[in-house]
Design a protein around this motif. Structure first.
Motif, PDB file in Angstrom:
ATOM      1  N   THR A 298      32.769  33.967  41.550  1.00 37.69           N
ATOM      2  CA  THR A 298      31.789  34.402  40.476  1.00 37.69           C
ATOM      3  C   THR A 298      32.233  33.971  39.157  1.00 37.69           C
ATOM      4  O   THR A 298      33.467  33.989  38.904  1.00 37.69           O
ATOM      5  CB  THR A 298      31.459  35.867  40.799  1.00 37.69           C
ATOM      6  N   LYS A 299      31.159  34.123  38.324  1.00 39.72           N
ATOM      7  CA  LYS A 299      31.642  33.860  36.743  1.00 39.72           C
ATOM      8  C   LYS A 299      32.480  35.209  36.199  1.00 39.72           C
ATOM      9  O   LYS A 299      32.372  36.143  36.662  1.00 39.72           O
ATOM     10  CB  LYS A 299      30.417  33.595  36.046  1.00 39.72           C
ATOM     11  N   ARG A 300      33.154  34.825  35.148  1.00 40.11           N
ATOM     12  CA  ARG A 300      33.751  35.865  34.119  1.00 40.11           C
ATOM     13  C   ARG A 300      32.874  35.955  32.815  1.00 40.11           C
ATOM     14  O   ARG A 300      32.925  34.813  32.060  1.00 40.11           O
ATOM     15  CB  ARG A 300      35.247  35.457  33.846  1.00 40.11           C
ATOM     16  N   ILE A 301      32.395  37.025  32.637  1.00 41.94           N
ATOM     17  CA  ILE A 301      31.717  37.207  31.311  1.00 41.94           C
ATOM     18  C   ILE A 301      32.397  38.022  30.474  1.00 41.94           C
ATOM     19  O   ILE A 301      32.757  39.163  30.619  1.00 41.94           O
ATOM     20  CB  ILE A 301      30.410  37.818  31.514  1.00 41.94           C
ATOM     21  N   VAL A 302      33.227  37.483  29.279  1.00 35.93           N
ATOM     22  CA  VAL A 302      34.118  38.124  28.408  1.00 35.93           C
ATOM     23  C   VAL A 302      33.433  38.489  27.280  1.00 35.93           C
ATOM     24  O   VAL A 302      32.711  37.532  26.390  1.00 35.93           O
ATOM     25  CB  VAL A 302      35.366  37.328  28.246  1.00 35.93           C
TER      26      VAL A 302
END
Length: 610
Positions: A298-302
């Motif tokens: 899944t994506k990393r939202i930083v």
């Protein structure tokens, strides 16, 4: 005399006489004294006239299922997959298990990058061997903090009755999970070394790379038919590390030490005859990477959260910075002796509690007549005037906004204690996780976090080994200077099995070293978007001399002002940016050979079809 088995042949009662009064008993004659019981035949005729019922349908279905379960349609297929009810392994995990069984003879190094499921691959191999009747006794040696996690995974996912080693009698069970530190000590050592195991699994096997250690020597004495070594970093600093692991697994695979050096080593970090080395490695090692096709995350939202310190907090930071720089100048620029003092500046950015403990301990260790004592105590007095924590208040705000489970990482035990009290005072349930806890308490904290608590506050002990896929939110209350430790933290939630996008919040205080660190990690290294393999390569090239921590400390201590510090860190960031580009394009400088790059090229990777 009555037949209890309902035989159609029964003895005649007329031919039997008692002999208790001395009367001679006539011997039964099989033809004269037996008669034919037709009841079973009459029942058969009755069912035939009705067209059935021949047997119970449920029993018939069970019998058919039993026969189906015993069928082996292909020797190459994993038979254990039909027994796994609660989860479905990923293609690369199934492929890895198949290679271990059919091509490697049950002895292999599983060297997948972090988060790709080496535990699942090892569990598949163990279960398959058990289904095929080739393994009964198995021993799994892991770090103490991971014992209960392994037991839970084997029981819940694979239906394997594994037990955690607690008492001496536990070694008698078929599948035992234990820490290697416990197993190598008496009275356990004699019991373990005296047992013939069908399969031995050793997790975190990179801790065995030095053959002079007691762990390596103990593992070498274990009697086993099959063996799996699990490590994401089978080689770091020296080709001898790889040789030692493979020799532990398959003695003679690479020849003797001198033969290996002559055939495959230019110097300790540079291999030669790579085609031959690849062939030798291919039969014992599998390394899957995150960048390989078919492995999806899944994506990393930083999000970086800049914070302005209060006047009192900023005054303390500036005072501590001045104190540390004075000590550095007095030492004549001796960086090694100053690294512990640099920690003071980092602690100020975390919490007043963290820096207070360090200053008090420093005060106690300083000679009574030293001119440093009043300077140290002056800093302690400044701490007493600080009544709030800007970062803690922001963390609370974020937790309430998310209204989901959150793991908060800090580097300092004192900060952890402060945050626990801070959250509890706000009627929010938070649990700790740290290295000083025994494995039972760690497991208890994990269960509380999974079931009741909204927040877990973890020190670096929570950055390795535990799986938190049920949580998708992470707050870095303070950031380590080593990017690999940051990646380890993220890997607790951003791993296979995570179904949601992961949200990462980095708290950083403006006008302090934290502001520059976040910029370095996020913008220059691009840490949060890199896969871990690329990060390995970048750091190895960067740290050909001093580590990134030492470079940061040097810049911090030697910069005359904020502008000069910014300039020095910009220069470091630019060199990292160039290295990242070199790694991604394959133009890495030949003068700094990267062992993990070599490993990825030499190691055998499972072919995965999307």
């Amino acid at each position: 005399m009555t037949d209890q088995l309902s035989s159609p042949f029964k003895p005649s009662e007329a031919g039997a006489a008692a002999s208790g009064n001395g009367t001679v008993t006539r011997r039964l004659h099989p033809l004269v004294d037996m008669h034919f019981d037709r009841s079973w035949f009459d029942e058969l005729q009755h069912r035939m006239s009705r067209g059935g019922q021949w047997d119970d349908w449920t029993l018939y279905q069970l019998a058919m299922e039993a026969e189906q379960a015993k069928r082996v349609e292909s020797f190459e297929e994993l038979q254990c997959l039909r027994t796994l009810q609660d989860f479905e392994p990923l293609p690369h995990q199934i492929g890895t298990a198949g290679k271990v069984l059919h091509e490697m003879g049950g002895r292999a190094i599983l060297a997948d990058e972090v988060g790709l499921g080496k535990t699942i691959e090892a569990g598949l191999v163990l279960k398959e061997y058990m289904v095929r009747g080739l393994v009964k006794r198995a021993l799994i040696l892991v770090p103490a903090s991971l014992v209960l996690q392994w037991v839970r995974e084997l029981n819940q996912k694979f239906g394997i009755s594994a037990v955690a080693q607690k008492r001496e009698h536990t070694w008698g069970y078929d599948v035992v999970v234990a820490s290697i530190d416990t197993a190598k000590r008496e009275p356990h050592r004699e019991k373990v070394l005296g047992t013939d195991y069908d399969l031995i699994i050793i997790d975190e096997a990179h801790k065995l790379k030095n053959k002079k250690t007691t762990n390596y020597q103990f593992a070498n004495l274990l009697r086993k038919k099959y063996c799996l070594l699990l490590t994401a970093t089978p080689i770091q600093n020296d080709l001898d590390e790889l040789y030692n692991l493979i020799t532990l697994l398959k003695p003679g695979q690479l020849g003797g030490q001198s033969e290996f050096a002559a055939n495959f080593v230019v110097d300790k970090r540079l291999p030669k005859n790579e085609d031959q080395l690849q062939e030798a490695l291919a039969s014992v090692m599998i390394r899957n990477r995150r960048g390989d096709g078919g492995i999806h995350f899944t994506k990393r939202i930083v999000k970086n959260i800049p914070l302005s310190l209060s006047e009192d907090e900023k005054a303390l930071y500036d005072a501590v910075t001045g104190f540390v720089k004075e000590r550095y100048n007095e030492s004549g620029g001796d960086l090694t002796s100053m690294l512990s003092l640099v920690t003071l500046q980092r602690e100020v950015c975390s919490s007043r509690d963290a820096v207070f403990l360090t200053l008090v301990n420093l005060f106690k260790k300083t000679e009574e007549d030293s001119p440093l004592r009043p300077k140290i105590w002056e800093l302690v007095e400044k701490i007493k005037g600080i009544k709030a924590n800007t970062k803690a208040e922001k963390a609370m705000e974020l937790v309430k906004e998310m209204n989901e489970k959150v793991i908060i990482f800090t580097e300092y035990r004192a900060t952890q204690e402060y945050l626990l009290q801070f959250f509890r005072a706000k009627d929010l349930i938070a649990v700790p996780y740290r290295g000083g806890m025994n494995r039972g308490k760690k497991d208890w904290m994990m269960d509380l976090f999974r079931g009741r608590a909204q927040v877990m506050i973890a020190t670096e002990a929570g950055g390795e080994g535990i799986n938190l896929q049920f949580c998708r939110n992470m707050i870095n209350f303070d950031l380590p200077w080593n990017p690999m430790r940051v990646e380890q933290r993220i890997g607790r939630v951003h791993r296979l099995g995570q179904t949601e996008d992961v949200r990462i919040y980095n708290l950083c205080t403006l006008g302090t070293i934290e502001e520059h660190i976040v910029g370095l990690l996020h913008e220059k290294i691009n840490l949060f978007e890199l896969v871990i393999g690329e990060l390995d390569h970048i750091l190895e090239k960067l740290e050909g001399g001093d580590s990134i921590e030492k470079r940061l400390a040097k810049a911090l201590l030697e910069a005359g002002d904020e502008q000069e510090l910014k300039s020095q860190l910009e220069e470091l960031g630019s060199s990292i940016t160039q290295l990242r580009s070199d790694v991604q394009t394959g133009n890495a400088p030949a003068r700094t050979p990267d062992l993990l790059v070599k490993l990825d090229r030499l190691g055998q990777t499972v072919e995965v079809k999307p």
